[in-house]
Design an enzyme around this catalytic site. Structure first.
Site, mmCIF file in Angstrom:
data_model
loop_
_atom_site.group_PDB
_atom_site.id
_atom_site.type_symbol
_atom_site.label_atom_id
_atom_site.label_comp_id
_atom_site.label_asym_id
_atom_site.label_seq_id
_atom_site.Cartn_x
_atom_site.Cartn_y
_atom_site.Cartn_z
ATOM 1 N N ASP B 93 27.055 88.497 -7.017
ATOM 2 C CA ASP B 93 26.567 89.157 -8.220
ATOM 3 C C ASP B 93 26.422 90.651 -7.897
ATOM 4 O O ASP B 93 26.727 91.085 -6.789
ATOM 5 C CB ASP B 93 25.263 88.519 -8.694
ATOM 6 C CG ASP B 93 24.126 88.716 -7.703
ATOM 7 O OD1 ASP B 93 24.332 89.389 -6.672
ATOM 8 O OD2 ASP B 93 23.032 88.201 -7.946
ATOM 9 N N ASP B 267 26.774 78.756 -11.909
ATOM 10 C CA ASP B 267 26.016 78.770 -10.649
ATOM 11 C C ASP B 267 24.561 78.593 -10.990
ATOM 12 O O ASP B 267 24.122 78.957 -12.094
ATOM 13 C CB ASP B 267 26.159 80.113 -9.919
ATOM 14 C CG ASP B 267 25.219 81.164 -10.500
ATOM 15 O OD1 ASP B 267 25.522 81.684 -11.591
ATOM 16 O OD2 ASP B 267 24.160 81.433 -9.902
ATOM 17 N N CYS B 305 26.406 56.871 -4.775
ATOM 18 C CA CYS B 305 26.773 58.252 -4.428
ATOM 19 C C CYS B 305 27.416 58.261 -3.044
ATOM 20 O O CYS B 305 27.000 57.535 -2.143
ATOM 21 C CB CYS B 305 25.541 59.142 -4.455
ATOM 22 S SG CYS B 305 25.885 60.837 -3.903
ATOM 23 N N CYS B 307 27.554 60.850 -0.934
ATOM 24 C CA CYS B 307 27.105 61.949 -0.070
ATOM 25 C C CYS B 307 26.527 61.415 1.237
ATOM 26 O O CYS B 307 26.171 60.236 1.354
ATOM 27 C CB CYS B 307 26.095 62.848 -0.794
ATOM 28 S SG CYS B 307 24.394 62.253 -0.760
ATOM 29 N N CYS B 310 23.056 59.756 0.780
ATOM 30 C CA CYS B 310 23.032 58.442 0.121
ATOM 31 C C CYS B 310 23.750 57.374 0.938
ATOM 32 O O CYS B 310 23.421 56.195 0.853
ATOM 33 C CB CYS B 310 23.622 58.538 -1.283
ATOM 34 S SG CYS B 310 22.521 59.413 -2.422
ATOM 35 N N HIS B 336 22.491 65.978 -1.313
ATOM 36 C CA HIS B 336 22.739 65.076 -2.447
ATOM 37 C C HIS B 336 22.869 65.846 -3.757
ATOM 38 O O HIS B 336 23.802 65.617 -4.533
ATOM 39 C CB HIS B 336 21.646 64.019 -2.590
ATOM 40 C CG HIS B 336 21.780 63.303 -3.891
ATOM 41 N ND1 HIS B 336 22.734 62.332 -4.118
ATOM 42 C CD2 HIS B 336 21.182 63.508 -5.094
ATOM 43 C CE1 HIS B 336 22.692 61.949 -5.375
ATOM 44 N NE2 HIS B 336 21.757 62.652 -5.991
#
Lengths: 372, 372
Positions: B93, B267, B305, B307, B310, B336
């Site tokens: 930014d 974002d 999930c 990830c 998980c 996660h």
């Protein structure tokens, strides 16, 4: 038996031993350094990080897990290995060291120790039987007898009484621990800095008989030469065919000096604790990454190190993270510090195998000292 | 040009767009969610974690990096990619949002904004030219024009003046940014909640001409339906062949609603910020892992999930970590939460490709709402 220890050889230059310790969750090459995961996590790291570091076994603390989240919860989670997702070997201490450290918050009786939780002040009681019950629920491969770690300095009389109780407690622990196929219970040698009491402790504890022996009550504030002297007088008394674990040690020089005196296993919070102060351990001494001298230093923590932190990040970046209170800074230094100790022990094992552990130690200690 | 955007298709059910954004550090499939690494690190995660999560691009903040460790240091480190060891795309930014948020600590002039550091109170000056200079030093693939993000609510007169200055500043930014082959400079659309001012902003900013356009000044406290209304009136005015980035958004429902209205990039700090409060995002709403209800829950954060958290850890374990102040708890929930948003956007892209983004959104939003 839960474990099997093979003494592969003793170095011709020193008393250093090369061993192989087989446990229900895998084989450990000794001498070995065990990272500490007090609350079922090695601080700031994932188990995947520990595997990448090539940690062979980790230690966790019974006192902390008993209080939070509770051993019964961990038992229902399928044991500590499953709970924390670490399927390599685990060793738990007995909680004795922590409850004795509570000082004003505990009362010692023959039956056990009454203490108040450091978290919420609630009242608890830990005895040899209870410490074994908790460790049975946690399910580590190697567990410890419930002992008293005498402070330093301590009067001979105090140490004598404390040792006698520790021996009586060791008998009760052995009796309470039934599933010897799943978990190996180590006896703990105490006796303060008195070599004759240490000898008495070895005799009585070996008489009871355990698959491994821990040396407790060292690295508790005494000068390093005094600790080395106790190791020199005590270690030779221990059975050669059983693993020897020096509890709570330690710094790179103490690991090397301990191994030269016949120690097989070590643990210490030092590498992860000083990481959280922004300090790295290297083969050329400590590097305070937090210091301004690292602000524009684009070299890794330790040039040549094969860890994730050193392969990918500069001191300047890690210092930035620490100054900005970013957790990744602690993670990266912790990864490095543990990997450094794992590498140190691996190199030491190779030196023992090649009968040059004395030469290796001299060079390693000189390099460490030159950098400090 | 540093970037190339291909609009692959627009869903027949909604205004959702499927795109491909090519940057110097790789190709990004849009719509995309960008994790935020404010201080050159996505809090509690390593870059290896971000790769495993399949983050395509991350965002970092010019204001923070300008103050600490300084853009000049990062330039000498070889740029932000090298400094933080992330070789996929980065977006920065302009610092405008942060300096305007300082309120009492800043003074706005036509030339730029004088402000005091939130770290040490030191005096600084950020202008369009300076914001570009800093971003040039950081070296992100996509950089932002220096703008004013008007607060909500704001008087029309204030927003009008602010917008006019933002347009003048956009011209100065474009002029100051020379290396357009290495970094793509996006223009920012402002105009508060006034649809005619938004239209004026689009007209003037597109007239200046940028390779991409950001929508600023949204998700600043206004009700969600009002934001959606502004998106509906503004997005269709933007050139179809350029990427559109909705800044600072957001929550799972806002990502879906934004994409339906033609937004390509998002974002937000939300997934990592709420992770640090022990709260997880799932397809069936938020799960407060810190709560007692998770104490004995041996299921993963989100069943199914893929990830790292998980696949390997239970809610009970993660809750234990959080209660015990162990950082791994924050790391696991952050992994996660980010992976969940990455999966959400991947599934949404597939739905757009198959002309069923309206059906997908209805089902996803209903499931989210049912769980809350």
């Amino acid at each position: 038996m839960a474990i099997d220890f093979t003494l592969l050889k003793t170095c011709r230059q020193t008393g250093a031993r090369l061993g192989r310790l087989t446990t229900p969750h895998g084989v450990i090459d000794t001498p070995v350094f065990m990272p500490v995961g007090t609350q079922a996590t090695v601080k700031t790291l994932t188990p995947a990080h520990l595997e990448e570091i090539e940690a062979q076994i980790i230690l966790s603390n019974t006192y902390h897990l008993y209080l939070r989240p509770g051993h019964d919860l961990i038992r229902r989670a399928g044991g500590l290995h499953n709970f924390m997702h670490w399927d390599k070997p685990i060793l738990t201490d007995s909680g004795g060291f922590q409850v004795f450290s509570l000082n004003d918050l505990r009362k010692i009786r023959e039956e056990g120790v009454e203490f108040r939780s450091h978290i919420d002040g609630s009242l608890h009681f830990l005895s040899p039987e209870k410490a074994i019950e908790v460790q049975n629920a946690l399910g580590a491969d190697i567990i410890m007898a419930f002992d008293e770690c005498a402070p330093y300095p301590a009067e001979r009389r105090y140490v004598e009484d404390s040792l006698a109780r520790t021996i009586r407690w060791a008998e009760r622990c052995k009796k309470a621990h039934r599933d010897t196929e799943r978990q190996a219970l180590f006896g703990i040698i105490q006796g303060g800095m008195f070599n004759d009491l240490r000898a008495r402790s070895v005799e009585a504890t070996v008489e009871i008989g355990f698959p491994g022996y821990s040396l407790g009550g060292l690295s508790v504030g005494e000068p390093k030469p005094l600790m080395y002297e106790v190791l020199e007088s005590t270690a030779p008394l221990l059975p050669k065919d059983k693993p020897r674990y020096l509890m709570g040690v330690g710094s790179p020089d103490c690991l090397v000096e301990g191994a030269l005196r016949g120690i097989d296993m070590f643990d210490c919070v030092l590498p992860t604790r000083i990481a959280r102060n922004g300090t790295a351990l290297t083969s050329f001494g400590k590097v305070v990454v937090r210091n301004a001298s690292c602000a524009e230093d684009f070299s890794p923590i330790e040039p040549g190190c094969d860890c994730y932190a050193c392969r990918n990040f500069s001191r300047a970046y890690i210092r930035h993270l620490i100054k900005a209170d970013e957790i990744l800074g602690l993670t990266l230094i912790s990864i490095h510090n543990l990997r450094y100790l794992v590498r140190l022990m691996r190199d030491l094992r190779l030196a023992i195998a090649e009968d040059r552990s004395g030469d290796f130690a001299r060079a390693a200690l000189a390099k460490l000292q030159a950098g400090e």
